[in-house]
Motif scaffolding. Sequence first.
Motif, mmCIF file in Angstrom:
data_model
loop_
_atom_site.group_PDB
_atom_site.id
_atom_site.type_symbol
_atom_site.label_atom_id
_atom_site.label_comp_id
_atom_site.label_asym_id
_atom_site.label_seq_id
_atom_site.Cartn_x
_atom_site.Cartn_y
_atom_site.Cartn_z
ATOM 1 N N PHE A 40 41.875 35.530 47.583
ATOM 2 C CA PHE A 40 43.223 36.215 46.892
ATOM 3 C C PHE A 40 44.177 35.493 46.347
ATOM 4 O O PHE A 40 45.106 35.755 45.477
ATOM 5 C CB PHE A 40 43.612 37.256 47.916
ATOM 6 N N ASP A 71 40.195 39.965 37.448
ATOM 7 C CA ASP A 71 39.256 39.053 37.835
ATOM 8 C C ASP A 71 39.604 37.616 36.992
ATOM 9 O O ASP A 71 40.322 37.659 35.879
ATOM 10 C CB ASP A 71 37.803 39.177 37.535
ATOM 11 N N TYR A 107 43.505 34.194 42.913
ATOM 12 C CA TYR A 107 43.537 35.544 42.146
ATOM 13 C C TYR A 107 44.947 35.648 41.684
ATOM 14 O O TYR A 107 45.319 35.764 40.608
ATOM 15 C CB TYR A 107 42.752 36.504 42.908
ATOM 16 N N ASN A 141 39.164 43.292 43.816
ATOM 17 C CA ASN A 141 40.346 42.657 43.419
ATOM 18 C C ASN A 141 41.550 43.646 42.638
ATOM 19 O O ASN A 141 41.178 44.055 41.649
ATOM 20 C CB ASN A 141 40.263 41.498 42.274
#
Lengths: 492, 327
Positions: A415, A175, A418, A396
């Motif tokens: 994503f 995260d 991320y 994730n």
Amino acid sequence: MTSKLDFMTSSSGLSRRHVLKGAAAAASVAGFGGLSRLALADSPLKGESLHLSILGIAGWVPSSLGVKMSPIFAEYAKQKYGYDVDFSFADAPFSALFQKAATSLATRSQEYNIIISDSQWLGAFAKPKWVVKIDDLLKEQPGLTPEWYSPVISATYQTYPDGSQQLWGLPQEGDVVALYVRKDMLEDPAEKEAFKKKYNKDLPQTFDDFAELTMAEFEKVAEFFTRPDKNLYGTAMQYSREYDFISCFLYPFMWSRGGEIWDPKTAQVHGILNSKVNAEALEQMKHWLKYMPDGALNYGIAEEIDVFTQGKVFSCFQWAAVGPAMIPDALKGKVMVVPPPKHGNGSDAKRVYTFGGQSWVINAFNDENNMQATIDFMRWWYQPDVQLEYAKRGGNPCDKATLSRSDFDDMQPWFRTYKYMLAEGRSRDFWHHPKYAEMLSVQQEAFTSFMTGQTSDPMKVLDYVACKQQSILFEAGTAKEKAPDTCASISL
Amino acid sequence: MQSNRSGSPASRGLLAAMHPTGQAGLTARFFALLNDRRFLPLMLLTPVLVFFIIWNTIPLLWLLGLSFQKYSLTSGDDPAFTGFANYLEILGNSSVWQDLSRTFVWVFLSVVLQTGLGVALGFLFWGSHKLPGRRIALTLLFAPMVLTPVATGTFFRLIYDPTFGILNQVIRAIGLPSVDFLGQSSTAFWAVLAVDTWMWTPFLMLMTLAALGSVPKAELEAAEVDQLPWHQRLRLIILHHGKFILMLGVLLRTIDSFKTMDLVLQMTKGGPGSTTNLVALTLYRQSFESFNLGWSSALAVILLLISIAFTSIFIFVLNLKRRGDAA
């Protein structure tokens, strides 16, 4: 879409000979009595009926995904190993989960066979040896986990003490902090024109625009969308005293400007945390309150989701993990998730945000059968197909295979950000020390006292935190130096 | 006397008839013990004493023992005896003193407010026997007291919310700017105190009604006949008879208020900053978040002593009054 059959037929990547060889060695590892059944066969549980319990974070999608996907493992275990297993899920909010786990583990209970641990709790779980030391396990079963996407993943979700080679957890959910923005507002021609007219600049439109944006530039955007008369505000961050909320969102102001919070090698806090640059960071974070709704001082994760999904803020600094909640059906297509802005100016501008995410930790008091089933579960969890399914459901993943897929960036709206924020240097975690809760409590109180105006001098706040934390670490035997004498009379 | 100890001849005959074997003797001896004035009180007290020792005395002694040790659950180290180190550390800790002084202010304000309002409401309901809907009104007024503090805290956190809360909707509707009741250090303490008062005023009202119920009607009627002024009726008759029940209510609220933790935890977590951080919350954090069991045991012992001091002062004052009245 990968079918259940794919999971059941996919190989773990280990040959039977390899497993047996590793298992025999695992049985000899001191302190791993529960693993000794590995020496018997690769399916010692054949014909058994087992129950595994997972303790996770209440209301947290990635935690619940671990459980929602467990029936797939049950089928896999039945087919591959020949035993029946079912799962139960216990949960608690972030602020109470460690308490729930610790009070159970302190009694050497196997009430929770697997625990989803916030990364900072690793030390507190590891020091009393409540959880399995993973590196011992990995030495014997090298195929248990995949290659991670970035080296910081292991440092964040596995390692205690910081900087050591000792591993105590396995990444469950990666995260990072992301910036959720209202794409529909950005693309509105009237807004674009009004912004251009007011600031003589274009509103940022794309991921790449935001990747280059500094806080000073983003402030103009936040200011532009702050319209109290229309109950609309520019942005939201977390300022709540609860758990680690304000700390996680203050650290980027410190780190990105070159501030540090401690020296992990010597555990020195005093003289490092209470620096001028960190005092400026506190002031900067407070400055941003003017672009947020009333009540932002109490904002945590849930409150941010509320204001963003109800259209009360244009943007929101928020964890990537809550993407599914931040982008409900009504907002699909209207939200863009981008890297949060850099701090500083020009070529010196830097972006260092806080890592979130959780690890799996394995209860060291599991009996032989449950320990075996837990290891089987972990081996299954890190299979590429399972990680892909996890990603498709909104989790994730941290493994290189999944994150390197060409279709990964578009799988979920957050994503791309991320992955971008996982790159080394863009996100950092903080202490994994057993005294985490105590150190956190001191600074949560102090930082919020500054934000709410109870204390007006940011340096005094940092001095207070540095003194208290230095004392805590010295008494714990971690810090080499005790807090200076000037700390004796310090208060907020 | 013999018959008192071993039951009446009739009962002995009945038992012998029912249990002709040796068991009859055993049962008879049991009943004889029950009838024995020397053993009966002890036998009646035994179950309570056993529970008291298991659930109260042993944990208290354990707590006392822990308070002299350095023991952190997460350190992985065994407890180590440190004498009075924990006590000295607490007494020299400025944060604890701040929390304690804040707690004393909290106790004083909450008890004064709740007693004032509770007594006023109690008098209102005492004189309203024929009021339509009295029972419903009483039930509604008692409702806050039976709600759990966690639920109450959650309701009010939402009610106070500056963005979504109904209170701020009302404030905005009358043209005033919204107020972040729980987010500002100037308002948070008062906002939580208001909720505590809302919750516990009914308890003092209940105690007031009980106190008023203990006043003999004959004396009130006599006062009516004698046309005694109201303040004399209050002092000489009502308070004379009702003060012990009322003081008991105040004492219970004082002790309970000193322990306030759950409501604050739910509403503000002790914040903003440390504005609402009461000492019981510090104790909770040190025990169950930081797991400093030695340190928190020492704090618990100190708080216990303070509670005992409160109780003793109240009982002393009550007894002083009683002795004065008797004289």
